[in-house]
Design a protein around this motif. Structure first.
Motif, short mmCIF file in Angstrom:
data_model
loop_
_atom_site.label_atom_id
_atom_site.label_comp_id
_atom_site.label_asym_id
_atom_site.label_seq_id
_atom_site.Cartn_x
_atom_site.Cartn_y
_atom_site.Cartn_z
N ALA A 1 1.67 -2.78 7.99
CA ALA A 1 1.52 -4.22 8.20
C ALA A 1 0.05 -4.62 8.06
N SER A 2 -0.86 -3.79 8.56
CA SER A 2 -2.29 -4.09 8.43
C SER A 2 -2.72 -4.10 6.97
N THR A 3 -2.15 -3.19 6.19
CA THR A 3 -2.47 -3.14 4.76
C THR A 3 -1.99 -4.39 4.04
N ALA B 1 3.60 -9.35 12.22
CA ALA B 1 4.41 -8.13 12.15
C ALA B 1 3.72 -6.95 12.81
N ARG B 2 2.38 -6.94 12.82
CA ARG B 2 1.66 -5.84 13.48
C ARG B 2 2.05 -5.71 14.95
N GLY B 3 2.36 -6.83 15.57
CA GLY B 3 2.72 -6.79 16.98
C GLY B 3 4.17 -6.49 17.24
N GLN B 4 4.98 -6.37 16.20
CA GLN B 4 6.42 -6.18 16.38
C GLN B 4 6.89 -4.81 15.91
N VAL B 5 6.04 -4.06 15.24
CA VAL B 5 6.48 -2.79 14.65
C VAL B 5 6.63 -1.71 15.72
N PRO B 6 7.55 -0.76 15.52
CA PRO B 6 7.81 0.26 16.54
C PRO B 6 6.99 1.54 16.39
N MET C 1 -1.44 -7.28 5.36
CA MET C 1 -2.27 -8.39 5.82
C MET C 1 -3.55 -8.48 5.00
N GLY C 2 -4.18 -7.33 4.76
CA GLY C 2 -5.39 -7.33 3.95
C GLY C 2 -5.15 -7.79 2.52
N LEU C 3 -3.99 -7.45 1.97
CA LEU C 3 -3.66 -7.92 0.61
C LEU C 3 -3.54 -9.44 0.58
N GLY C 4 -2.97 -10.02 1.63
CA GLY C 4 -2.90 -11.48 1.70
C GLY C 4 -4.28 -12.09 1.75
N VAL C 5 -5.18 -11.49 2.56
CA VAL C 5 -6.55 -11.98 2.63
C VAL C 5 -7.21 -11.90 1.26
N ALA C 6 -6.95 -10.79 0.53
CA ALA C 6 -7.58 -10.59 -0.77
C ALA C 6 -7.25 -11.71 -1.73
N VAL C 7 -6.01 -12.21 -1.68
CA VAL C 7 -5.59 -13.22 -2.65
C VAL C 7 -6.42 -14.48 -2.49
N PHE C 8 -6.53 -15.01 -1.26
CA PHE C 8 -7.26 -16.27 -1.17
C PHE C 8 -8.76 -16.07 -1.01
N LEU D 1 -2.55 -17.09 2.48
CA LEU D 1 -2.50 -17.47 3.90
C LEU D 1 -1.17 -17.09 4.53
N LEU D 2 -0.07 -17.36 3.84
CA LEU D 2 1.26 -17.09 4.39
C LEU D 2 1.51 -15.59 4.52
N VAL D 3 1.15 -14.82 3.50
CA VAL D 3 1.34 -13.36 3.56
C VAL D 3 0.50 -12.76 4.68
N MET D 4 -0.75 -13.19 4.77
CA MET D 4 -1.64 -12.69 5.81
C MET D 4 -1.09 -12.97 7.20
N THR D 5 -0.61 -14.19 7.42
CA THR D 5 -0.10 -14.57 8.73
C THR D 5 1.16 -13.80 9.09
N ALA D 6 2.10 -13.68 8.14
CA ALA D 6 3.34 -12.96 8.42
C ALA D 6 3.06 -11.49 8.75
#
Length: 398
Positions: A110-112, A97-102, A114-121, A88-93
């Motif tokens: 960042a999208s990748t 971050a997707r909205g802050q990257v240049p 996020m998906g890894l965080g989703v995969a864990v839980f 949950l924490l990795v996914m949220t962070a």
């Protein structure tokens, strides 16, 4: 009899655990499904084409696929609750971050993550239902999947009419606003008290040995192909519906279509909640897979109301199929086999969904016909019907 359905009426309902499972399930898809309604804004910000826009939606999905295997190891090493909170924490962070990257490269990175965080839980949840709701495994699965469907509706349906205005029209800040409830859910899971019989030790062998898939197991491939059919059906419409409607001159209906389409999974989850005996049976999966394929063909080759209605059929039928398949591991397996089967199915199914969606985007870009973005997925869905087999019930899995 399948293990997850043995005499559930003899035990009181574990309302507290069901509520927590529902909340965690709700978190599964919110960050992923905020991307489709914001896709045109994100694409304009970074100058993305059709294939890249589709990849933006599907990158978290393929990350879920490839993250399932290390997730199984993490669960075996640190336990279920730690995996859920960390995911949950990795996914949220990463979502924030997707909205802050240049740059587009960092957006995809960042999208990748996020998906890894989703995969864990996500990989932890099938085993968690057997531990937290041991006397109501099928119900626990249906409940967290119901939460996941409402999360899909929330992410895809509320982003434009509710969250984006709250963010002052800034899609980057909208992603930040979505992170707040997910952080609260992570805190709830971290602090809640678990009875001894509902700790990680309640699932024999999970924390003592690795629970990795056996790739020579034909059943993992069978269920993985079917899962890929259901996942790609749902996500390919979300990925390309905005561009398809815009090309047809129907973009004024895009917001309503996204909301209605992403309401279908919620309706499908209630249908499965009312019919729990569908879990473990092959006939409901076969029927829903067939209707999903017919619906996708209608959405691709029709227009106007007929196309939109066909899209609703895809959303409903593909979700019924998805729920029944994701509910299989805790229903037909026990111990480490739950995580082993779930991780293998996830890797195969979500990888297929990503590749087909990306292939469709390349075809649409190369030929200049946006509906071709759906063709590879439709062909695969028809072919995957052959993986259903003839057994009326899925046998127990060791």
């Amino acid at each position: 009899m399948n293990q997850g359905t043995a005499n559930p009426s003899a035990h009181p309902l574990p309302y507290g655990m069901l509520a927590v499972l529902w909340l965690v399930g709700w978190s599964l898809r919110v960050p992923i499904l905020t991307a489709p309604p914001l896709a045109t804004r994100i694409a304009d910000s970074f100058g993305l084409g059709e294939a890249a826009e589709g990849a933006l939606t599907m990158l978290p999905v393929v990350s879920v696929a490839f993250g399932a295997i290390p997730a199984a190891w993490l669960i075996a090493r640190f336990g279920l609750r730690a995996a859920i909170v960390t995911g949950l924490l990795v996914m949220t962070a990463a979502s924030v971050a997707r909205g802050q990257v240049p740059s587009a490269a960092l957006l995809f990175l960042a999208s990748t993550v996020m998906g890894l965080g989703v995969a864990v839980f996500q990989t932890a949840l099938p085993a968690t239902t057997r531990v937290w709701t041991p006397t109501h495994v099928a119900l626990g699965s249906a409940v967290y999947l119901n939460g996941m469907m409402l999360g899909e509706l929330s992410g895809a349906g509320l982003t434009l009419p509710v969250v984006l205005p709250m963010a002052g029209g800034d899609w980057r800040f909208a992603l930040v606003l979505w992170s707040i409830p997910i952080l609260l859910i992570a805190l709830l899971v971290a602090l809640m008290r678990l009875p001894k019989d509902q700790s990680d030790a309640g699932l024999p062998g999970l924390c003592q040995e690795a629970s990795l898939p056996r790739w020579n197991d034909l059943r993992i491939w069978q269920y993985g192909l079917l899962l890929g059919s259901s996942v790609v059906a749902f996500f390919v419409v979300n990925a390309y519906s905005g561009s398809i409607l815009q090309t047809r001159g129907e973009y004024e209906a895009a917001e309503e279509f996204h909301f209605a389409y992403n309401a279908m999974p919620l309706m499908a989850s209630f249908a499965v909640l009312m019919m729990p005996r569908w879990i473990g049976s092959s006939a409901p999966i076969a029927i829903s897979a067939l209707f999903a394929a017919l619906g996708l063909a209608g959405f691709a080759f029709l227009d106007g109301w007929a196309s939109w209605a066909s899209g609703m059929v895809v959303g409903f039928a593909a979700t019924v199929e998805l729920i029944l398949l994701v509910s299989l591991p805790p229903t037909i397996a026990k111990g480490v086999a739950v995580t082993r089967l779930s991780a293998g199915m996830t890797l195969i199914g979500f990888s297929i969904a990503f590749l087909l969606t990306l292939l469709g985007g390349w075809l649409a870009d190369g030929i200049g016909w946006i509906e071709l973005a759906l063709a590879p997925s439709l062909i695969f869905m028809i072919a995957a019907l052959g993986a259903l087999g003839r057994a009326a019930q899925f046998p127990n899995y060791e």
